[in-house]
Design a protein around this motif. Structure first.
Motif, mmCIF file in Angstrom:
data_model
loop_
_atom_site.group_PDB
_atom_site.id
_atom_site.type_symbol
_atom_site.label_atom_id
_atom_site.label_comp_id
_atom_site.label_asym_id
_atom_site.label_seq_id
_atom_site.Cartn_x
_atom_site.Cartn_y
_atom_site.Cartn_z
ATOM 1 N N GLN A 103 0.828 -1.098 0.116
ATOM 2 C CA GLN A 103 -0.005 -0.141 0.006
ATOM 3 C C GLN A 103 1.045 1.240 0.086
ATOM 4 O O GLN A 103 1.828 1.310 0.689
ATOM 5 C CB GLN A 103 -1.061 -0.009 1.258
ATOM 6 N N ALA A 161 0.134 5.539 0.272
ATOM 7 C CA ALA A 161 -0.873 6.599 0.535
ATOM 8 C C ALA A 161 -0.242 8.045 0.662
ATOM 9 O O ALA A 161 1.157 8.055 1.238
ATOM 10 C CB ALA A 161 -1.603 6.306 1.955
ATOM 11 N N ASP A 164 -1.061 12.321 1.952
ATOM 12 C CA ASP A 164 -1.727 13.502 2.366
ATOM 13 C C ASP A 164 -1.120 14.548 2.399
ATOM 14 O O ASP A 164 -0.183 14.994 3.114
ATOM 15 C CB ASP A 164 -1.991 13.089 3.827
ATOM 16 N N VAL A 181 -5.739 13.869 -0.775
ATOM 17 C CA VAL A 181 -5.521 12.491 0.041
ATOM 18 C C VAL A 181 -5.731 11.346 -1.043
ATOM 19 O O VAL A 181 -6.567 11.124 -1.788
ATOM 20 C CB VAL A 181 -6.699 12.471 1.207
ATOM 21 N N GLY A 182 -4.724 10.420 -0.754
ATOM 22 C CA GLY A 182 -5.035 9.239 -1.909
ATOM 23 C C GLY A 182 -4.349 7.893 -1.381
ATOM 24 O O GLY A 182 -3.630 7.974 -0.432
ATOM 25 N N LEU A 183 -4.761 6.921 -1.911
ATOM 26 C CA LEU A 183 -4.286 5.637 -1.514
ATOM 27 C C LEU A 183 -4.701 4.605 -2.611
ATOM 28 O O LEU A 183 -5.365 4.566 -3.555
ATOM 29 C CB LEU A 183 -5.089 5.164 -0.304
ATOM 30 N N TYR A 192 -8.440 1.820 -5.041
ATOM 31 C CA TYR A 192 -7.823 2.737 -5.535
ATOM 32 C C TYR A 192 -8.755 3.970 -4.768
ATOM 33 O O TYR A 192 -9.939 4.214 -4.806
ATOM 34 C CB TYR A 192 -7.841 3.236 -6.781
ATOM 35 N N TYR A 193 -8.186 4.934 -4.183
ATOM 36 C CA TYR A 193 -9.026 6.046 -3.610
ATOM 37 C C TYR A 193 -8.337 7.431 -3.785
ATOM 38 O O TYR A 193 -6.900 7.637 -3.529
ATOM 39 C CB TYR A 193 -9.058 5.896 -1.946
ATOM 40 N N THR A 235 4.996 -0.230 8.339
ATOM 41 C CA THR A 235 4.347 1.155 7.746
ATOM 42 C C THR A 235 5.884 2.041 8.086
ATOM 43 O O THR A 235 6.238 2.451 9.035
ATOM 44 C CB THR A 235 3.239 1.868 8.234
ATOM 45 N N LYS A 253 6.578 6.177 7.311
ATOM 46 C CA LYS A 253 6.017 7.296 7.040
ATOM 47 C C LYS A 253 6.993 8.529 7.118
ATOM 48 O O LYS A 253 7.845 8.485 7.774
ATOM 49 C CB LYS A 253 4.916 7.681 7.936
#
Length: 533
Positions: free
Chosen positions: A28, A30, A32, A48-50, A71-72, A528, A530
């Motif tokens: 994944q 993502a 922001d 914002v996306g993912l 998909y976002y 994760t 970040k």
């Protein structure tokens, strides 16, 4: 979804991107991004996306893996010409593809097998969703604020399943049938309200007056068909299975609702806070049933009220009591093609909150009694016999604590005991029984410790009690407790987090319902990374 909060522009620069990798080949990425336009200080934006690609823990006996993707993207723009006025344009786009077959078949003696009920060549679920809208706010003066929010969304989803029908006389071969759904939904809503503060003697009022309008249009196109048999001794997968072609539903339904509401929060004396509110709804439902060549229309009106009273004892203690009514339109039709009536509900709740002064702690306790009518129920003697004569009651106790046990050590704990019963149903034998899948008890505990130097650890346990596997309450699925853990490391603009779900790999089933058993999530490890910039 209990409480969904969208990320909107704040006008403060904040950017982050994260990548994630975990069990079952989960990948994944993502992002922001929240910032202002350099050329115009009145305009700010947020992106914002993912993107997600992952296999499921489940796989077929022949080794075939099940894959899901998502998909976002949610861009938004805010215009704030002055301190008292803002207009935010919002949008979001979602595409989700996943396998549908998560069930395992039972043997003739009701023991669980590793045979999947469906087929990866056929069982699918796809959803697309798009939403646009705005949020407008204008401060009229020191006392009054005007707000208007609007949203329009379109959703399509396609689903195909291959389900078990009955066990043949040989004791190891199941007959199967296919079903498909091709549904669409359009939803528009506008909410306009005015909020103000008034002083009347010793009483301070916070008044809310508003009106909202909602329109839902749904299209249902559904089919049923015959599927290939499943031999538990020699299962065959990857078969060419034709789409079902026997119409099961083909209709369009439109629900238009307008509601007028008012609420007054009153503070009087040093200790009392009262809330009184009410809402009048008018609903019109129309249905064009092309399968049965019929058109129906129905109207409903209802008033629903609410009232609450809190006493501020002092020293952080605040007992309260509340009463609330609900009114909710229900889409769809019963087995005789009659439109569903709106559902009504009544709830009484009493509790106490405690927040010690100069602390980061909050403790709450509540008891409640909720009654709901016009619940959609099903007759087990005929799986497609859908009725709306159901009544349910929910009584229970909820406890929650959020506290700092020591410097850097925080705890969150909760416990719920629920007594839920069916009061009326299309199936008489269900009356007095507990609805399926509903646990009598749930509890959770999470500890988080900030070790210093950027290091932190956490751990906890979630408990879910026994659940009924069928409406007659003849079979019970045992409770289970899952241990979870977390490690994190912060260094400047970087954060690395390692999460472990079901740390000890407890083997459990969330439910076994009418021969369909859902295996619980295995141990899952996720990393994760970040970066904030």
């Amino acid at each position: 979804v209990i409480n969904r909060v969208s990320k909107l522009p704040t006008g403060v620069r904040a950017r982050e991107i994260e990548v994630q990798y975990g069990s079952f080949d989960r990948k994944q990425i993502a992002f922001d991004i929240d910032d202002k336009f350099s050329s115009n200080e009145d305009l700010s934006y947020r992106l914002v996306g993912l993107v997600l690609d992952s296999n499921d823990q489940e796989k077929y006996p022949d080794g075939t893996l099940l894959n899901r993707s998502r998909y976002y993207f949610a861009p938004s723009l805010r215009w704030k010409p002055n301190a008292g006025t803002s207009l935010t344009l919002t949008s979001e786009f979602l595409q989700h593809n996943s396998p549908e077959d998560t069930y395992y078949a039972l043997a003739a003696d009701q023991s669980l097998t590793d045979r999947k009920m469906g087929d990866y060549s056929f069982s699918k679920f796809k959803q697309k969703q798009g939403t646009v809208g705005y949020q407008f706010e204008h401060v009229l003066n020191d006392a009054w604020t005007f707000r208007q929010n609007a949203r329009y969304s379109e959703t399509t989803h396609g689903r195909r399943v291959l389900w078990i029908d009955s066990l043949q006389p040989d004791g190891h071969t199941y007959s199967r049938y296919t079903r498909s759904w091709n549904d669409e939904a359009k939803h528009a809503v506008i909410d306009t309200n005015l909020q103000g503060k008034l002083q009347a003697g010793a009483m301070e009022h916070t008044v809310l007056l508003g009106v909202d309008w909602t329109r839902q249009e749904g299209k249902a196109l559904r089919f049923t068909g015959t599927g290939p048999d499943l031999d538990l001794l020699n299962p065959q997968y990857g078969l060419a299975i034709p789409d079902p072609d026997v119409p099961n539903a083909n209709y369009t339904q439109t629900i238009t609702q307008i509601g007028v509401y008012a609420q007054d929060q009153i503070k009087f004396g040093e200790h009392w806070v009262a809330t009184i509110g009410g809402r009048q709804d008018h609903v019109k439902t129309t249905t064009d049933d092309r399968l049965n060549l019929s058109n129906q229309s129905n109207t409903d009106s209802a008033f629903s009220g609410r009232a609450g009273l809190t006493y501020l004892v002092g020293n952080g203690w605040a007992p309260y009591i509340s009463y609330a009514e609900s009114f909710l339109p229900v889409s769809g039709m019963d087995s005789d093609n009659n439109l569903f009536k709106p559902s009504r509900g009544k709830q009484v709740e009493a509790g106490i909150k405690f927040q010690p002064a100069n602390s980061r702690s909050l403790f709450t306790a509540a008891i409640f009694d909720l009654r709901k009518t016009n619940v959609v129920t099903y007759q087990t003697i005929a799986p497609y016999a859908v009725r709306q004569i159901g009544k349910q009651s929910s009584r229970g106790l909820e406890l929650e604590a959020k506290t700092e046990l020591a410097r850097g050590l925080n705890a969150v704990a909760s416990y719920t005991r629920l007594d839920m019963k069916i009061r009326e149903s299309a199936e008489g034998s269900e009356v007095g029984k507990v609805p399926v899948t509903i646990p009598k008890e749930t509890a959770s505990l999470w500890l988080d410790y900030e070790m210093g130097g950027g290091y932190g650890i956490g751990g906890g346990v979630n408990y879910v009690g026994k659940r009924q596997n069928d409406e007659a309450n003849t079979s019970v699925q045992g409770g289970y407790a899952l241990v979870n853990a977390m490690f994190r490391y912060d260094q400047g603009q970087w954060r690395l987090t390692l999460n472990a779900g079901n740390l000890f790999n407890r083997d459990y089933y969330t439910i076994c319902y009418h021969g369909e058993c859902y295996r619980g999530t295995e141990r899952t490890l996720t990393a994760t990374l970040k970066y904030r910039f």
